[in-house]
Scaffold this active site. Structure first.
Site, PDB file in Angstrom:
ATOM      1  N   CYS A  67      -7.169  18.589   9.626  1.00 35.39           N
ATOM      2  CA  CYS A  67      -7.104  18.851   8.182  1.00 35.39           C
ATOM      3  C   CYS A  67      -8.446  19.383   7.661  1.00 35.39           C
ATOM      4  O   CYS A  67      -9.502  18.847   7.987  1.00 35.39           O
ATOM      5  CB  CYS A  67      -6.740  17.559   7.444  1.00 35.39           C
ATOM      6  SG  CYS A  67      -6.522  17.818   5.671  1.00 35.39           S
ATOM      7  N   CYS A  71     -11.911  13.954   3.423  1.00 34.93           N
ATOM      8  CA  CYS A  71     -11.741  12.576   2.936  1.00 34.93           C
ATOM      9  C   CYS A  71     -12.427  11.597   3.910  1.00 34.93           C
ATOM     10  O   CYS A  71     -12.078  11.570   5.109  1.00 34.93           O
ATOM     11  CB  CYS A  71     -10.256  12.246   2.808  1.00 34.93           C
ATOM     12  SG  CYS A  71      -9.342  13.527   1.910  1.00 34.93           S
ATOM     13  N   CYS A  74     -10.516   9.276   6.536  1.00 32.98           N
ATOM     14  CA  CYS A  74      -9.298   9.740   7.216  1.00 32.98           C
ATOM     15  C   CYS A  74      -9.521  10.173   8.668  1.00 32.98           C
ATOM     16  O   CYS A  74     -10.415  10.973   8.973  1.00 32.98           O
ATOM     17  CB  CYS A  74      -8.679  10.887   6.426  1.00 32.98           C
ATOM     18  SG  CYS A  74      -7.062  11.363   7.079  1.00 32.98           S
ATOM     19  N   CYS A 111       9.086   8.452   4.379  1.00 31.76           N
ATOM     20  CA  CYS A 111       7.955   9.200   3.831  1.00 31.76           C
ATOM     21  C   CYS A 111       7.340  10.089   4.910  1.00 31.76           C
ATOM     22  O   CYS A 111       6.919   9.592   5.956  1.00 31.76           O
ATOM     23  CB  CYS A 111       6.929   8.212   3.294  1.00 31.76           C
ATOM     24  SG  CYS A 111       5.495   9.036   2.611  1.00 31.76           S
ATOM     25  N   CYS A 142      10.432  10.865   0.554  1.00 34.61           N
ATOM     26  CA  CYS A 142       9.097  11.020  -0.018  1.00 34.61           C
ATOM     27  C   CYS A 142       8.322  11.962   0.901  1.00 34.61           C
ATOM     28  O   CYS A 142       8.502  11.922   2.122  1.00 34.61           O
ATOM     29  CB  CYS A 142       8.407   9.664  -0.106  1.00 34.61           C
ATOM     30  SG  CYS A 142       6.747   9.745  -0.816  1.00 34.61           S
ATOM     31  N   CYS A 202       4.430   9.222  -6.734  1.00 29.56           N
ATOM     32  CA  CYS A 202       3.920   8.091  -5.954  1.00 29.56           C
ATOM     33  C   CYS A 202       2.414   8.297  -5.880  1.00 29.56           C
ATOM     34  O   CYS A 202       1.948   9.251  -5.257  1.00 29.56           O
ATOM     35  CB  CYS A 202       4.535   8.098  -4.558  1.00 29.56           C
ATOM     36  SG  CYS A 202       3.813   6.859  -3.467  1.00 29.56           S
ATOM     37  N   ARG A 274       3.204  -0.864  -3.751  1.00 29.19           N
ATOM     38  CA  ARG A 274       3.414  -0.850  -2.298  1.00 29.19           C
ATOM     39  C   ARG A 274       2.185  -1.371  -1.565  1.00 29.19           C
ATOM     40  O   ARG A 274       1.092  -0.808  -1.701  1.00 29.19           O
ATOM     41  CB  ARG A 274       3.756   0.567  -1.837  1.00 29.19           C
ATOM     42  CG  ARG A 274       4.982   1.116  -2.578  1.00 29.19           C
ATOM     43  CD  ARG A 274       5.481   2.433  -2.023  1.00 29.19           C
ATOM     44  NE  ARG A 274       6.483   3.009  -2.923  1.00 29.19           N
ATOM     45  CZ  ARG A 274       7.778   2.712  -2.928  1.00 29.19           C
ATOM     46  NH1 ARG A 274       8.261   1.836  -2.071  1.00 29.19           N
ATOM     47  NH2 ARG A 274       8.600   3.272  -3.796  1.00 29.19           N
TER      48      ARG A 274
HETATM   49  N1  SAM Z   1      -2.858  15.084   3.364  1.00 32.68           N
HETATM   50  C1  SAM Z   1      -2.112  14.417   2.375  1.00 32.68           C
HETATM   51  C2  SAM Z   1      -2.969  13.984   1.221  1.00 32.68           C
HETATM   52  O1  SAM Z   1      -4.073  13.510   1.423  1.00 32.68           O
HETATM   53  O2  SAM Z   1      -2.500  14.076   0.096  1.00 32.68           O
HETATM   54  C3  SAM Z   1      -1.280  13.274   2.883  1.00 32.68           C
HETATM   55  C4  SAM Z   1      -1.683  12.281   3.901  1.00 32.68           C
HETATM   56  S1  SAM Z   1      -2.932  11.088   3.475  1.00 32.68           S
HETATM   57  C5  SAM Z   1      -3.200  10.400   5.042  1.00 32.68           C
HETATM   58  C6  SAM Z   1      -2.151   9.858   2.443  1.00 32.68           C
HETATM   59  C7  SAM Z   1      -2.998   8.717   1.959  1.00 32.68           C
HETATM   60  O3  SAM Z   1      -3.189   7.764   2.981  1.00 32.68           O
HETATM   61  C8  SAM Z   1      -4.407   9.012   1.473  1.00 32.68           C
HETATM   62  O4  SAM Z   1      -4.441   9.527   0.193  1.00 32.68           O
HETATM   63  C9  SAM Z   1      -5.037   7.652   1.547  1.00 32.68           C
HETATM   64  O5  SAM Z   1      -4.881   6.983   0.310  1.00 32.68           O
HETATM   65  C10 SAM Z   1      -4.269   6.933   2.642  1.00 32.68           C
HETATM   66  N2  SAM Z   1      -5.115   6.730   3.834  1.00 32.68           N
HETATM   67  C11 SAM Z   1      -5.504   7.667   4.712  1.00 32.68           C
HETATM   68  N3  SAM Z   1      -6.316   7.149   5.667  1.00 32.68           N
HETATM   69  C12 SAM Z   1      -6.461   5.842   5.379  1.00 32.68           C
HETATM   70  C13 SAM Z   1      -7.195   4.764   5.984  1.00 32.68           C
HETATM   71  N4  SAM Z   1      -7.959   4.946   7.044  1.00 32.68           N
HETATM   72  N5  SAM Z   1      -7.090   3.545   5.425  1.00 32.68           N
HETATM   73  C14 SAM Z   1      -6.335   3.364   4.322  1.00 32.68           C
HETATM   74  N6  SAM Z   1      -5.643   4.330   3.704  1.00 32.68           N
HETATM   75  C15 SAM Z   1      -5.692   5.560   4.214  1.00 32.68           C
HETATM   76  C1  DTB Z   2      -0.282   5.944   1.163  1.00 31.61           C
HETATM   77  O1  DTB Z   2      -0.881   5.703   0.099  1.00 31.61           O
HETATM   78  N1  DTB Z   2      -0.423   5.241   2.289  1.00 31.61           N
HETATM   79  C2  DTB Z   2       0.355   5.805   3.345  1.00 31.61           C
HETATM   80  C3  DTB Z   2       1.189   6.882   2.594  1.00 31.61           C
HETATM   81  N2  DTB Z   2       0.599   6.910   1.309  1.00 31.61           N
HETATM   82  C4  DTB Z   2       1.300   8.239   3.143  1.00 31.61           C
HETATM   83  C5  DTB Z   2      -0.489   6.345   4.468  1.00 31.61           C
HETATM   84  C6  DTB Z   2      -1.410   5.332   5.070  1.00 31.61           C
HETATM   85  C7  DTB Z   2      -2.170   6.001   6.154  1.00 31.61           C
HETATM   86  C8  DTB Z   2      -3.029   5.047   6.896  1.00 31.61           C
HETATM   87  C9  DTB Z   2      -3.891   5.682   7.923  1.00 31.61           C
HETATM   88  C10 DTB Z   2      -3.193   6.368   9.059  1.00 31.61           C
HETATM   89  O2  DTB Z   2      -2.117   5.952   9.524  1.00 31.61           O
HETATM   90  O3  DTB Z   2      -3.765   7.347   9.527  1.00 31.61           O
HETATM   91 FE1  SF4 Z   3      -6.400  15.623   4.990  1.00 32.36          FE
HETATM   92 FE2  SF4 Z   3      -6.577  13.050   5.522  1.00 32.36          FE
HETATM   93 FE3  SF4 Z   3      -7.582  13.968   3.258  1.00 32.36          FE
HETATM   94 FE4  SF4 Z   3      -4.904  13.911   3.608  1.00 32.36          FE
HETATM   95  S1  SF4 Z   3      -6.267  12.161   3.485  1.00 32.36           S
HETATM   96  S2  SF4 Z   3      -6.130  15.584   2.776  1.00 32.36           S
HETATM   97  S3  SF4 Z   3      -4.787  14.315   5.801  1.00 32.36           S
HETATM   98  S4  SF4 Z   3      -8.299  14.482   5.323  1.00 32.36           S
END
Ligand code: SAM
Ligand code: DTB
Ligand code: SF4
Length: 332
Positions: A67, A71, A74, A111, A142, A202, A274
């Site tokens: 990506c 973030c 992530c 989702c 979702c 959401c 959630r």
């Molecule tokens: N790329 C898309 C976006 O960011 O909108 C969707 C996927 S992203 C992984 C969805 C959400 O998962 C993020 O906004 C964040 O709140 C949560 N998330 C991602 N990595 C995480 C982590 N290591 N621990 C907790 N929550 C996480």
């Molecule tokens: C959200 O707020 N939590 C979910 C869903 N929206 C997409 C994702 C959690 C991702 C946790 C880290 C991972 O699995 O990489």
């Molecule tokens: Fe990309 Fe992860 Fe950020 Fe979603 S949360 S935009 S997958 S870097």
């Protein structure tokens, strides 16, 4: 105004149509003695939901890793060395087959997440087919695909998409410390496009990223004061991922996490709150307190998008001990 008076003023104003929360009014609730806070949250929860039902949602990463966003939490960002292997968009048939398995295991909500900055036209037909296919299984749909414009949101709505997940993640103040490649205002724009298309919003965030209490409160104030509160509010506890800048962040203290859930329930009485990422690091007792505080959805299965999650056996044992039942699937 002292905290108690401020609180009763807040609660009176919630009889109106759209109360505006402030940092002060939210903090007065947040800081109540724990038992008072939980009693209030549980009372509001019971007025709006069955207190002994929790929705089972299932996640699938339909496009993993690589990506362009940065973030800080992530595993999927190309800016960090998490060791995750990037993949292409999954085939429609496979997504639908996975959704069927999830449905047969009791999930009512599916989702689908993609590690994109924003949605590209070339992927639209496949995404529409995924929504239609999952919807036809009788599940709530979702997606979370990054930024959307209004036209894209309208086309997903037409395909039958019920919810779009796009998190603000934290307070506006702390946001810039976590993400530099898109702004808090960009996020609000996407949320407006989703709302205007008629898809349910959401939107939530992550706690335990080294933020302060005021940041958690401000995040919930932003959410509750959106033109309509989101129908769905995921509260994630940071899963520290090796290779990301936040791997050493100070974890949130469990009681403080439960307070965040209770405050979300009180400020957004009709929303699904959630209990999302981070349950691997939560005791059964902490999760039980989260349900008591008003959380009414979890992600089930061994994996979230890329990270580990308690498996089905562990969750069904916990539900049995607590007398909690999953949401029933809507008759179709
Ligand atoms: N790329 C898309 C976006 O960011 O909108 C969707 C996927 S992203 C992984 C969805 C959400 O998962 C993020 O906004 C964040 O709140 C949560 N998330 C991602 N990595 C995480 C982590 N290591 N621990 C907790 N929550 C996480
Ligand atoms: C959200 O707020 N939590 C979910 C869903 N929206 C997409 C994702 C959690 C991702 C946790 C880290 C991972 O699995 O990489
Ligand atoms: Fe990309 Fe992860 Fe950020 Fe979603 S949360 S935009 S997958 S870097």
């Amino acid at each position: 105004m002292n905290a108690e008076l401020q609180l009763s003023a807040t609660l009176e104003s919630t009889n109106g149509v759209s109360p505006q929360w402030t940092r002060e009014s939210a903090q007065a609730v947040h800081d109540l003695p724990f038992n008072d806070l939980l009693f209030r949250a549980q009372t509001i929860h019971r007025e709006n939901f069955d207190p002994n039902r929790v929705q089972l949602s299932r996640l699938l990463s339909i496009k993993t890793g690589g990506c362009p966003e940065d973030c800080g939490y992530c595993s999927q960002s190309a800016h960090h060395q998490s060791g995750l292997k990037a993949s292409k968009l999954m085939e429609v048939e496979r997504v639908i087959a996975e959704a069927r398995k999830a449905r047969d295991a009791g999930a009512t909500r599916y989702c689908m997440g993609a590690a994109w900055r924003s949605l590209k036209e070339r992927d639209m037909d496949a995404l529409v087919a995924m929504v239609e296919g999952v919807k036809a299984l009788g599940m709530e749909t979702c997606m979370t695909l990054g930024m959307l414009d209004l036209d894209q949101a309208q086309r997903l709505k037409q395909a039958g998409l019920d919810y779009y997940n796009h998190n603000i993640d934290t307070s506006e103040r702390y946001y810039a410390e976590i993400i530099s490649t898109r702004t808090f205002a960009d996020r609000l724009d996407t949320l407006a496009n989703v709302r205007d298309s008629g898809i349910k919003v959401c939107c939530g965030g992550i706690v335990g990223m080294g933020e302060e209490k005021a940041d958690r409160i401000d995040m919930l104030v932003t959410l509750a004061n959106l033109p309509e509160p989101p129908d769905s509010v995921p509260i994630n506890m940071l899963i520290p991922i090796e290779g990301t800048p936040l791997v050493e962040a100070e974890p949130i203290e469990p009681i403080e996490f439960v307070r965040t859930i209770a405050l979300a329930r009180i400020m957004m009485p009709k929303s699904h709150v959630r209990l999302s990422a981070g349950r691997m690091a939560m005791s059964d007792e902490m999760q039980a307190l989260c349900f008591f505080a008003g959380a009414n959805s979890i992600f089930v299965g061994d994996t979230l998008l890329t990270a580990e999650n308690p498996g089905e056996d562990k969750d069904s044992a916990l539900f049995r001990r607590l007398g909690i039942k999953p949401f029933a699937r809507e008759a179709r």
